[in-house]
Design an enzyme around this catalytic site. Structure first.
Site, PDB file in Angstrom:
ATOM      1  N   CYS A   1      -2.408  -0.721 -18.478  1.00  0.00           N
ATOM      2  CA  CYS A   1      -3.124   0.212 -17.609  1.00  0.00           C
ATOM      3  C   CYS A   1      -3.117  -0.240 -16.153  1.00  0.00           C
ATOM      4  CB  CYS A   1      -4.552   0.429 -18.095  1.00  0.00           C
ATOM      5  SG  CYS A   1      -5.572  -1.034 -18.017  1.00  0.00           S
TER       6      CYS A   1
ATOM      7  N   HIS B   1       0.832  -1.204   0.000  1.00  0.00           N
ATOM      8  CA  HIS B   1       0.000   0.000   0.000  1.00  0.00           C
ATOM      9  C   HIS B   1       0.868   1.256   0.000  1.00  0.00           C
ATOM     10  CE1 HIS B   1      -3.382   2.563   0.686  1.00  0.00           C
ATOM     11  NE2 HIS B   1      -2.748   3.125   1.676  1.00  0.00           N
TER      12      HIS B   1
END
Lengths: 89, 556
Positions: free
Chosen positions: B487, B189
């Protein structure tokens, strides 16, 4: 003693955001207000944790009770809040 | 705390930035207070609890006022929890039974936390807030630093074991010069946040937690090093490099290209039309992934064609004359939508999600495609549409035929499942383009749930198996003359972006904040370099080896 009965309008019931708006309104009034679900125990309506713990959902019938000079006006304001869909915006 | 003797600590850098500043440690969570009887009277403990609850509410409210915006609402709600009359009554009852204020506060908050968790959904979301308030009150009672993100009045280098989303939500990014973590890899994260917000970060630094508060460090993401107590020369050089990077970033927002002039259009990933202006200011040459879930997430039923069209028009107007790739609604594992699929699944990542869920609800898909075609007809952007999580040639044919029938000119698929990568030559025979979603492709290739912390180390797009699949798609694209975009998170890692171009990617799409670093990195290498790096990465045995080999080759 003033008392009102109202049906919960918000789609997701009285979860965190509407519960915050509701309990803050109670706290600002300075009056003792109790809220209960039909057949359930009454909790302090100024307590966000107390109100959330009732697990109020859309369509639940709620009873509000208060005492004091402006109790009628305060309860009317709270009834308006609960019968509006607070998730609408 | 032991002194750090070696002056240079090594980890994995995220991006290419450099920063100089003083260390502030993220305090460790407090241990659970012991359940030993209090030596004080219940009334004395009540007074302690009352004072700490009130003080904590005031501190939280003060932080909220300084933070403003959505953080203010979150913190205001937390302050109310510390002042809650029901909670205070509950603490009082526990104190009457002879407990300490610390223990009573801990137990009362935990009881409400468990109640909220058991209610699930919207109520459950407040549970972590209660934990946070509880820790703060207990810290205040003990007279120790409150756990959680430090919030001083000066800019600092945040050192932590790893950061959780709850920590970073309240992090004042303006004050964070750099992030250094002892745990966590390049897809943690912390790393994702650093890339999104363009914060200098070095993760996985083994000795990071030995750094004392106030120590000056240089954090250099390009080499993955943390230099402890730098010399005047080192500091001056680092500040000069930081300034160079800053001016290069603001000066150069031109099109993405390699050193030999090969064009690699740099596109933005957007989750709503709101980010369009920011993306354009950062030099996005179009949109490579427009997520449409925001149109659906808060609804219990799908929005109408007109409601959708209005949102698409807003986005397309902002990108007039540019390419905009819109992904059809991607419901599933991490973002369930009750009106698409509310059957409980043992294994949602392998369940009825992506195009599978849309196909089971074809009217919703048709509405979306029609709304998009209508918006396309009214605006001047070059609209492409793609289906999420396509796993077969047959699904490709289904989607592209439907999209064309609804009036869309360019229809493609996302390659997120290994089967699609392996049959890319057949899929691209029909699809107008492919866009590789590296996060899901990595999850499916390594059979590691991307939302599960215990297998996070498998979730590394540098893994040669993942890159080999990307290469299959790139090869098929070149042979058939069809564009292949990337992407996923991988495109935002500057050096990996070069590798992906070497594997045949023709465009790269990422969060707008990552554009500058990727643009700068592409400009350093030729297409031959990129292909050489790709070969090096493909021949490695692991993600770590691949990254190390390409990093070494890129420096020499």
């Amino acid at each position: 003693m003033a008392e009102r009965t109202v049906e919960m309008a918000s789609k997701h019931g009285l979860h965190a955001r509407p519960a915050t708006i509701f309990t803050q309104t109670v706290a600002k009034s300075g009056l003792p207000v109790q809220i209960s679900k039909a057949g359930g125990k009454a909790v302090n309506a100024a307590s966000i944790l107390g109100v959330i713990s009732l697990g109020i959902e859309q369509g639940d019938t709620l009873t509000l009770v208060s005492e004091g000079d402006s109790a009628d006006a305060v309860l009317d304001e709270l009834v308006t809040l609960l019968s509006t869909d607070l998730d609408a915006d | 705390m032991t002194d750090v003797t070696s002056r240079r600590l090594q980890g994995t850098g995220i991006g290419r930035g450099i920063a100089v500043g003083q260390v502030l440690r993220m305090p460790d969570p407090l241990p659970e207070p012991d359940d030993t009887p209090s030596a004080l009277t219940p009334d004395a403990e009540k007074e302690r609890a009352r004072a700490s609850l009130a003080a904590t509410a005031a501190i939280i409210r003060h932080r909220g006022e300084r933070a403003g915006g959505s953080a203010k609402d979150v913190l205001e709600a937390q302050a109310f929890m510390a002042e809650d009359p029901t909670l205070i009554d509950d603490v009082g009852e526990r104190l009457d039974s002879g407990k300490t204020a610390e223990r009573a506060v801990f137990e009362a908050f935990a009881a409400f936390r468990d109640l909220l968790v058991s209610m699930g959904g919207y109520m459950g979301e407040r549970a972590t807030d209660l934990d946070d308030v509880s820790q703060r009150v207990v810290a205040h009672l003990r007279g120790v630093a409150a756990p959680g993100v430090p919030d001083p009045d000066f800019a600092f280098v945040l050192v932590a074991r790893d950061l959780a989303p709850a920590d970073t939500a309240l992090l004042d990014l303006e004050k964070v010069l750099a992030l250094v973590t002892s745990d966590g890899g390049p897809t943690s994260h912390t790393a994702i946040l650093a890339r999104e917000k363009s914060i200098v970060a070095v993760v996985g630094v083994a000795d990071a937690l030995d750094l004392a508060d106030g120590t000056e460090v240089i954090v250099d993401a390009s080499t993955g090093t943390v230099t402890v107590s730098p010399t005047d020369d080192e500091r001056a050089q680092a500040l000069e490099r930081a300034e160079e990077l800053r001016s290069a970033r603001s000066a150069d927002t031109g099109p993405g290209r390699l050193a030999d002039g090969t064009e690699v259009p740099l596109l933005a990933n957007l989750g709503s039309a709101d980010g369009a202006e920011d993306a354009l200011a950062k030099g996005a040459e179009g949109v490579g992934l427009f997520r449409t879930e925001f149109l659906f997430l808060d609804s219990t039923s799908a929005p109408t064609v007109d409601e959708q069209k209005a949102q698409y028009v807003r986005l397309l107007q902002a990108f007039a004359g540019k390419k905009v790739v819109v992904r059809a609604l991607d419901a599933g594992a991490d973002k369930p939508l009750s009106f698409l699929n509310d059957a409980p699944e043992e294994n949602p990542a392998l369940g009825l999600r992506g195009l599978r869920a849309l196909r089971a609800n074809e009217p919703i898909l048709r509405d979306q495609l029609r709304a998009l075609a209508a918006a396309d007809a009214e605006t001047d952007a070059d609209v492409w549409v793609m289906a999420p999580m396509v796993s077969t040639v047959e699904e490709t044919r289904y989607f592209t035929a439907l999209a064309r029938e609804c009036g869309l000119k360019t229809a493609g698929v996302m390659v997120e499942v290994p089967s699609s990568a392996l049959l890319a030559d057949r899929i691209l025979a029909d699809a107008d383009f492919a866009s590789i979603g590296t996060n899901d492709l990595t999850q499916y290739t390594l059979a590691a749930d991307r939302l599960l912390g215990s297998v996070a180390s498998f979730q590394d797009p540098w893994h040669p198996a993942v890159l080999k699949l990307v290469g299959e798609v790139g090869k098929a694209g070149q042979q058939l003359g069809k564009p292949v975009g990337i992407c996923g998170e991988a495109a935002a890692d500057p050096l990996l972006a070069v590798v992906l171009v070497g594997l045949g990617a023709t465009t790269l799409s990422m969060s707008p904040a990552a554009l500058a670093d990727v643009r700068a990195e592409l400009a350093r290498f030729t297409l031959d370099d990129a292909r050489r790096f790709a070969d090096l990465a493909l021949s490695a045995n692991s993600a770590i080896e691949a990254r190390a080999a390409v990093t070494a080759a890129s420096i020499s």
